[in-house]
Design a protein around this motif. Structure first.
Motif, mmCIF file in Angstrom:
data_model
loop_
_atom_site.group_PDB
_atom_site.id
_atom_site.type_symbol
_atom_site.label_atom_id
_atom_site.label_comp_id
_atom_site.label_asym_id
_atom_site.label_seq_id
_atom_site.Cartn_x
_atom_site.Cartn_y
_atom_site.Cartn_z
ATOM 1 N N ILE A 167 43.023 48.165 36.555
ATOM 2 C CA ILE A 167 44.284 47.533 36.416
ATOM 3 C C ILE A 167 44.661 46.684 37.717
ATOM 4 C CG2 ILE A 167 46.814 48.197 36.772
ATOM 5 C CD1 ILE A 167 46.383 50.711 35.084
ATOM 6 N N ILE A 168 43.996 47.091 38.906
ATOM 7 C CA ILE A 168 44.161 46.197 40.011
ATOM 8 C C ILE A 168 43.549 44.771 39.871
ATOM 9 C CG2 ILE A 168 43.734 46.008 42.660
ATOM 10 C CD1 ILE A 168 44.303 49.181 42.692
ATOM 11 N N PHE A 169 42.321 45.043 39.354
ATOM 12 C CA PHE A 169 41.512 43.800 39.069
ATOM 13 C C PHE A 169 42.214 43.020 37.976
ATOM 14 C CE2 PHE A 169 38.335 41.453 36.675
ATOM 15 C CZ PHE A 169 37.850 40.407 38.004
ATOM 16 N N TYR A 170 42.730 43.519 36.909
ATOM 17 C CA TYR A 170 43.347 42.583 35.970
ATOM 18 C C TYR A 170 44.576 42.033 36.589
ATOM 19 C CZ TYR A 170 40.224 44.613 32.444
ATOM 20 O OH TYR A 170 39.152 45.158 31.890
ATOM 21 N N ALA A 171 45.333 42.758 37.190
ATOM 22 C CA ALA A 171 46.432 42.164 37.932
ATOM 23 C C ALA A 171 46.291 41.193 38.793
ATOM 24 C CB ALA A 171 47.225 43.540 38.426
ATOM 25 N N GLY A 172 45.320 41.159 39.619
ATOM 26 C CA GLY A 172 44.946 40.292 40.641
ATOM 27 C C GLY A 172 44.352 38.958 39.973
ATOM 28 N N TRP A 173 43.543 39.163 39.043
ATOM 29 C CA TRP A 173 42.875 38.157 38.348
ATOM 30 C C TRP A 173 43.953 37.349 37.628
ATOM 31 C CZ3 TRP A 173 39.484 39.429 33.358
ATOM 32 C CH2 TRP A 173 38.655 38.232 33.028
ATOM 33 N N LEU A 174 44.950 37.996 36.894
ATOM 34 C CA LEU A 174 45.805 37.241 36.291
ATOM 35 C C LEU A 174 46.548 36.370 37.048
ATOM 36 C CD1 LEU A 174 47.764 36.982 33.739
ATOM 37 C CD2 LEU A 174 49.079 38.911 34.339
ATOM 38 N N GLY A 175 46.762 36.910 38.458
ATOM 39 C CA GLY A 175 47.678 35.895 39.466
ATOM 40 C C GLY A 175 47.112 34.643 39.517
ATOM 41 N N HIS A 176 45.806 34.451 39.390
ATOM 42 C CA HIS A 176 45.051 33.327 39.806
ATOM 43 C C HIS A 176 45.767 32.169 38.762
ATOM 44 C CE1 HIS A 176 42.339 30.070 40.968
ATOM 45 N NE2 HIS A 176 42.238 29.914 39.650
ATOM 46 N N TYR A 177 45.784 32.538 37.477
ATOM 47 C CA TYR A 177 46.065 31.519 36.312
ATOM 48 C C TYR A 177 47.452 31.283 36.196
ATOM 49 C CZ TYR A 177 41.449 32.804 34.889
ATOM 50 O OH TYR A 177 39.983 32.931 35.025
ATOM 51 N N VAL A 178 48.387 32.469 36.488
ATOM 52 C CA VAL A 178 49.858 32.286 36.683
ATOM 53 C C VAL A 178 50.036 31.334 37.940
ATOM 54 C CG1 VAL A 178 52.080 33.241 36.962
ATOM 55 C CG2 VAL A 178 50.312 34.390 35.650
ATOM 56 N N ALA A 179 49.430 31.410 38.899
ATOM 57 C CA ALA A 179 49.591 30.599 39.938
ATOM 58 C C ALA A 179 49.236 28.906 39.621
ATOM 59 C CB ALA A 179 48.756 30.898 41.143
ATOM 60 N N ASP A 180 48.253 28.966 38.968
ATOM 61 C CA ASP A 180 47.712 27.394 38.785
ATOM 62 C C ASP A 180 48.818 26.795 37.763
ATOM 63 O OD1 ASP A 180 45.007 27.580 39.885
ATOM 64 O OD2 ASP A 180 44.025 27.724 37.857
ATOM 65 N N GLY A 181 49.559 27.758 36.830
ATOM 66 C CA GLY A 181 50.485 27.179 35.898
ATOM 67 C C GLY A 181 51.770 26.651 36.844
ATOM 68 N N SER A 182 51.919 27.103 37.943
ATOM 69 C CA SER A 182 53.100 26.811 38.610
ATOM 70 C C SER A 182 52.740 25.398 39.437
ATOM 71 C CB SER A 182 53.645 27.760 39.832
ATOM 72 O OG SER A 182 52.591 27.904 41.005
ATOM 73 N N GLN A 183 51.800 25.024 39.599
ATOM 74 C CA GLN A 183 51.297 23.670 40.136
ATOM 75 C C GLN A 183 51.325 22.664 39.046
ATOM 76 O OE1 GLN A 183 49.973 21.055 41.299
ATOM 77 N NE2 GLN A 183 48.164 21.070 42.216
#
Ligand SMILES: [Zn+2]
Length: 316
Positions: A167-183
């Motif tokens: 869960i920790i890995f998926y939650a952190g990994w997800l954060g990368h793409y969501v952050a890309d989307g805000s740029q």
């Protein structure tokens, strides 16, 4: 062949240039922005989510830049497969609204469009358009499935340490793409220097992308500058539709990024307007990440429907 983003010609540039590129512009928001977005979201995980996750802020923050560690030509298959995950050129799919919810239906629509196009048909190749919302929802799905497993193991009084790590890995990994989307520059054909008609005289140099997301952020912004801008998480009614709407909001700000750059907003210490804009984009990324985590957690409590119930054999 058009290779998107920062993969272009890395091998021929050699190791020195590779190190420079990776340090100043290897992916959206650079190392600092990705770490900040994950950390700020991690610090806002509410008390009604699992405690082990609220205690994993250090791990979640570390994982913010993780997919940017998958861009080295020494792992060619990985680099090649995952580069389109970081962006989507929404202008190329303006005719496709709503976007289909699955990546293979998206591919099929793009190949149909490509076959019907005579002017630069390869612009419609999936790997040139980008797959941002698809990878995001796929990692979201992994997180939700892992949360479901966690709930089941808890209910059955089984050990949960392994699923907690997942869960920790998926939650952190997800954060990368969501952050890309805000740029905003990760949602547009104008991703690094203005192309085509240019009535506002925006920069056409291939520098704005890294200047904004990496150099400017690293020199001028800390996570505490935007940590106060968020709110409590909200459950998204339709995560895919909500996420695509978030990408469209980001795309609507492309012009703003260029006008700020033109006014010197990202040069040196920049301008107050650029600071306000950038901190709000980082906050938007953190908020969407927190909302997706929360939605995955809440929805993981819903039992999976058994589509093909197995009838036990009749005992004789
Ligand atoms: Zn990225």
């Amino acid at each position: 062949m058009k290779t998107r983003r920062f993969g272009r010609g890395l091998v021929s540039l050699g190791l020195t240039a590779l190190v420079v590129l990776q340090s100043v512009g290897a992916g959206a928001w650079g190392n600092e922005g990705h770490t900040y977005i994950n950390r700020v979201a991690g610090q806002k995980i509410p008390a009604d989510m699992p405690r082990f996750l609220r205690r994993a802020v250090v791990e979640i923050a570390y994982l913010g830049p993780e997919p940017d560690r998958w861009r080295s030509p020494t792992e060619f298959a990985l680099k090649n497969a995952q580069e389109p995950d970081h962006f989507i050129d929404l202008e190329r799919v303006s005719w496709l609204d709503p976007l289909p919810p699955g990546r293979y239906e998206f591919y099929r629509k793009l190949y149909e469009k490509r076959a019907a196009t005579t002017d630069h048909p390869d612009d419609y190749l999936p790997e040139h358009v980008g797959l941002q919302p698809y990878i995001t929802m796929e990692v979201y799905g992994r997180l939700k499935a892992a949360f479901r497993e966690y709930r089941q193991r808890r209910a059955a009084h089984q050990p949960t340490a392994a699923v907690q790590q997942a869960i920790i890995f998926y939650a952190g990994w997800l954060g990368h793409y969501v952050a890309d989307g805000s740029q905003p520059l990760h949602t547009t054909i104008q991703y690094n220097g203005w192309m085509g008609p240019n009535p506002n005289g925006y920069t056409t140099e291939h520098k704005i992308h890294a200047q904004f997301e990496t150099a400017y952020v690293a020199a001028n912004i800390k996570d505490s500058d935007f940590a106060g801008l968020g709110k409590s998480p909200e459950r998204l009614d339709n995560p895919f539709a909500g996420y695509v709407a978030y990408l469209r909001q980001s795309n609507a700000l492309v012009d703003k990024v260029y006008s700020l750059e033109k006014a010197g907003g990202f040069t040196g210490k920049g301008t107050p307007e650029a600071f306000d804009f950038t901190t709000h984009r980082l906050a938007a990324g953190s908020q969407m990440l927190l909302d997706l985590w929360y939605t995955a957690w809440v929805e993981s409590a819903v039992p999976v429907a058994t589509e093909h119930p197995v009838t036990p054999p009749v005992a004789k």
